[in-house]
Design an enzyme around this catalytic site. Structure first.
Site, PDB file in Angstrom:
ATOM      1  N   ASP A 378      -1.049 -33.155 -16.869  1.00  0.00           N
ATOM      2  CA  ASP A 378      -2.227 -33.385 -17.719  1.00  0.00           C
ATOM      3  C   ASP A 378      -3.474 -32.978 -16.932  1.00  0.00           C
ATOM      4  O   ASP A 378      -4.378 -33.774 -16.726  1.00  0.00           O
ATOM      5  CB  ASP A 378      -2.286 -34.860 -18.127  1.00  0.00           C
ATOM      6  CG  ASP A 378      -3.418 -35.147 -19.094  1.00  0.00           C
ATOM      7  OD1 ASP A 378      -3.966 -34.188 -19.678  1.00  0.00           O
ATOM      8  OD2 ASP A 378      -3.783 -36.328 -19.247  1.00  0.00           O
ATOM      9  N   PHE A 379      -3.501 -31.714 -16.499  1.00  0.00           N
ATOM     10  CA  PHE A 379      -4.628 -31.195 -15.736  1.00  0.00           C
ATOM     11  C   PHE A 379      -5.785 -30.906 -16.691  1.00  0.00           C
ATOM     12  O   PHE A 379      -5.638 -30.138 -17.643  1.00  0.00           O
ATOM     13  CB  PHE A 379      -4.242 -29.915 -15.000  1.00  0.00           C
ATOM     14  CG  PHE A 379      -3.416 -30.151 -13.754  1.00  0.00           C
ATOM     15  CD1 PHE A 379      -2.775 -31.358 -13.521  1.00  0.00           C
ATOM     16  CD2 PHE A 379      -3.276 -29.151 -12.809  1.00  0.00           C
ATOM     17  CE1 PHE A 379      -2.016 -31.566 -12.380  1.00  0.00           C
ATOM     18  CE2 PHE A 379      -2.523 -29.338 -11.664  1.00  0.00           C
ATOM     19  CZ  PHE A 379      -1.885 -30.553 -11.452  1.00  0.00           C
ATOM     20  N   GLU A 380      -6.930 -31.499 -16.415  1.00  0.00           N
ATOM     21  CA  GLU A 380      -8.113 -31.313 -17.251  1.00  0.00           C
ATOM     22  C   GLU A 380      -9.286 -30.881 -16.380  1.00  0.00           C
ATOM     23  O   GLU A 380      -9.130 -30.611 -15.192  1.00  0.00           O
ATOM     24  CB  GLU A 380      -8.418 -32.614 -18.015  1.00  0.00           C
ATOM     25  CG  GLU A 380      -7.274 -33.072 -18.921  1.00  0.00           C
ATOM     26  CD  GLU A 380      -7.581 -34.344 -19.691  1.00  0.00           C
ATOM     27  OE1 GLU A 380      -8.762 -34.697 -19.812  1.00  0.00           O
ATOM     28  OE2 GLU A 380      -6.622 -34.987 -20.179  1.00  0.00           O
ATOM     29  N   GLY A 381     -10.461 -30.807 -16.983  1.00  0.00           N
ATOM     30  CA  GLY A 381     -11.669 -30.496 -16.221  1.00  0.00           C
ATOM     31  C   GLY A 381     -11.570 -29.164 -15.508  1.00  0.00           C
ATOM     32  O   GLY A 381     -11.331 -28.121 -16.110  1.00  0.00           O
ATOM     33  N   GLN A 467      -3.410 -31.337 -26.716  1.00  0.00           N
ATOM     34  CA  GLN A 467      -4.296 -32.388 -27.218  1.00  0.00           C
ATOM     35  C   GLN A 467      -5.129 -31.833 -28.382  1.00  0.00           C
ATOM     36  O   GLN A 467      -6.107 -31.124 -28.170  1.00  0.00           O
ATOM     37  CB  GLN A 467      -5.227 -32.879 -26.107  1.00  0.00           C
ATOM     38  CG  GLN A 467      -4.512 -33.487 -24.911  1.00  0.00           C
ATOM     39  CD  GLN A 467      -5.476 -33.915 -23.826  1.00  0.00           C
ATOM     40  OE1 GLN A 467      -6.585 -34.364 -24.095  1.00  0.00           O
ATOM     41  NE2 GLN A 467      -5.051 -33.776 -22.571  1.00  0.00           N
TER      42      GLN A 467
END
Length: 594
Positions: A378-381, A467
């Protein structure tokens, strides 16, 4: 109703991608569009969505005719024309337009716009064709509810992509026939002209050469994904390549999931305002439970740590021994429990091989300590991004992407076929790559940055649940922008994952995934994220995706997917806070699907 402020927020930073690229080839000054000034009195060969386009005699910029296209609350009045182009060549597209919110661009590539033009104003955008690109679709469109726009003197400056003199015509797009563990059968419509034979390509490599219009590509790996094109040839040269056909060989290992799964994130290391839930109290309706979150000791260390929520924040937290015992009890019932890495606050950048190795070691330690079934990414940013010039999702060069792929392959090899690997990217990192790809330069260097990871791991990936929330409008395969919070968004975004899509202006196509690898993510309630969708609208979306019915005005490009894997939510905790609306609404629905 579509909202303009959201459009600006999502698109203005990205429009900067429409910059001029330095390339080996340059275009000669020639307009290769047909009927560019609409002087024939007909829209043809332009195609306007919903019959919204017409030819008018006023207002015009030059000549006696112009295009008028009426955008409504339900249709942005897209008018497009496809042309043949030369690979690896610079083109300049321009048009004179007037009206509110008028856009000009290339499907899957650069675009530009004007918010208001009371008189004819010229829009110009430059783009470069990909190394194997032979067609391009240019478009004009308005915006929802903004009324009629006008266009005249549309110009695409560059060489037309005519085949070599005497070469055959382009073959038909291959149809996939019988698929086995190690072979894929293909057939296609014959080319026009004199044909000596056909070359079947996977990427840039010829995998078969035949004289007929069918072939079986064999000696393939079990449960491996492939994308093929076909070109005809004779003594004068080779045709342009056909459209691509994708397929996956059979023999994939069942990781022990139900055909249709309910997937939820459990706040295990924090409470987040929705309260802590002990693992033993998680209802059995959840088929995959993602432990949120494992986070790095620093952004670039690769050293991932996981701990249960501190008692000061979560007074009802269980002991580690009880936590592990509850995991075992879930697994005994066939449930899967994964460690999720990242989240909104857990930035992970594997910039070095040392960070890569630390990631593998520390994630393995967590999996082993708690006896988990696998890993959720869940890598974000800013965890994933492209360095300048990294434009081929099939062969990435940016260290944070290359090292992540290497780490995931190592973990998969270590734990074997039953290892469950899921990913939860935001639309910005996946579907937005259809319009903007960060490595191409000029805009946000993170757009589409999950694509090389998904592609490299596609044969090991258990479920991709993008998402479908906290997102601006995103263009689908229908050329329309879709907004969060309704069935239409979930249908269009998920269809892109199944059908595959062109990657911006790279000339490459991201192949679709298997249906059993595809789910989509939702907020469990209004407090959990922007884009809450009512249960009825969610069921409408899944009816369309799994059964091919109740699709509204959308046509599935990837076809119905009876093996559609299911639904993900953020989060189990928020669902309990709202009296289990998500689980109670969707688990029975999923279980009732064929």
């Amino acid at each position: 109703m579509k909202h303009l402020p959201r459009l600006r927020a999502a698109l203005v930073p990205l429009i900067l991608i429409a910059a001029l690229f330095a390339v080996p080839g340059t275009a000669s000054a020639a307009n290769i569009l047909t009927n560019p000034g609409f002087e024939t009195g007909s829209v043809s060969p332009w195609v306007c969505s919903g019959g919204t386009g017409s030819v008018v005699s006023t207002p015009v910029r030059s000549g006696t005719k112009a295009l008028a296209a009426a955008a409504s609350s339900a249709d942005q009045a897209k008018c497009s024309q496809s042309v043949t182009v030369v690979p690896n060549t610079a083109y300049t597209l321009s048009a004179w337009v007037r009206g509110n919110y008028v856009y000009l661009g290339v499907t899957g590539g650069a675009s530009t716009w004007t918010p208001s033009a009371s008189a004819y104003t010229q829009l110009t955008v430059a783009f470069t064709t990909g190394a194997s690109q032979t067609t391009a679709e240019v478009f004009l469109h308005g915006w929802y509810g903004q009324g009629t726009y006008y266009a005249d003197d549309v110009n695409l400056d560059g060489p037309g992509g005519n085949p070599q003199p005497g070469a055959p015509g382009v073959p038909g797009t291959p149809a996939v026939g019988t698929v086995t563990n190690t072979a894929i059968a293909l057939s296609w419509a014959a080319s026009t002209g004199t044909v000596t034979g056909y070359r079947v390509y996977e990427g840039s490599s010829v995998v078969k050469t035949v004289t007929g219009t069918s072939v079986t590509v064999d000696a393939l790996a079990v449960c491996s994904s492939h994308s093929f094109t076909v070109a005809a040839y004779n003594a004068n040269g080779e045709s342009a390549k056909s459209g691509a056909a994708s397929a996956t060989t059979s023999g994939c290992t069942n990781p022990g999931l139900p055909k249709h799964a309910l997937i939820g994130y459990l706040h295990s290391s924090f409470a987040n305002g929705s309260g802590y839930i002990r693992m033993a109290d998680v209802p059995d309706s959840w088929d995959i439970v993602n432990l949120a979150f494992g986070e790095p000791t620093s952004v670039t260390s690769g050293d991932i740590r996981f701990r249960l929520c501190p008692a000061a924040e979560c007074p009802n937290v269980e002991s580690e021994a009880d936590f592990i015992a509850a995991i075992r009890a879930k697994q005994a019932k066939g449930k899967k429990v994964l460690i999720s890495i990242g989240g909104q606050n857990g930035q992970v950048q594997l910039t070095t091989t040392a960070a890569r190795d630390a990631f593998v070691s520390s994630v393995s330690a967590i999996i082993d300590r708690y006896g988990l079934d696998g890993l959720d990414i869940d890598f974000e940013g800013h965890s994933l991004y492209f360095n300048s010039g990294d434009t081929d999702f099939r062969n990435p060069t940016t260290p944070v992407i290359v090292n992540l792929i290497s780490a995931l392959k190592t973990l998969k090899a270590r734990y074997g076929a039953k290892f469950v690997l899921t990913m939860a990217p935001e639309t910005f990192f996946v579907q937005v790559g259809h319009q903007f790809y960060g490595g191409a330069g000029g805009g946000d260097n993170r757009t589409g940055s999950y694509l090389p990871v998904i592609h490299a791991m596609r044969d090991a990936l258990t479920v991709l649940h993008v998402q479908d929330y906290n997102s601006g409008p995103v263009m689908g395969l229908d050329g329309q922008y879709h907004n969060i919070g309704n069935a239409d968004f979930h249908i269009a975004m998920t269809d892109m994952i199944k059908a595959g899509f062109t990657v911006a202006n790279t000339g490459q196509t991201f192949p679709g995934l298997r249906a059993d690898q595809i789910a989509f993510g939702l907020p469990a309630a209004v407090s959990a994220g922007n884009g809450y969708t009512s249960p009825a609208a969610v069921h409408q979306a899944v009816d369309c995706l799994a059964k091919g019915v109740n699709c509204g005005g959308y046509t599935l490009r990837g076809g119905a997917s009876p093996a559609f894997r299911g639904l993900m939510t953020w989060s189990v905790n928020w669902d309990r806070y709202y009296n289990w609306e998500f689980a109670n609404s969707h688990e029975p629905y999923l279980n009732a699907l064929p």
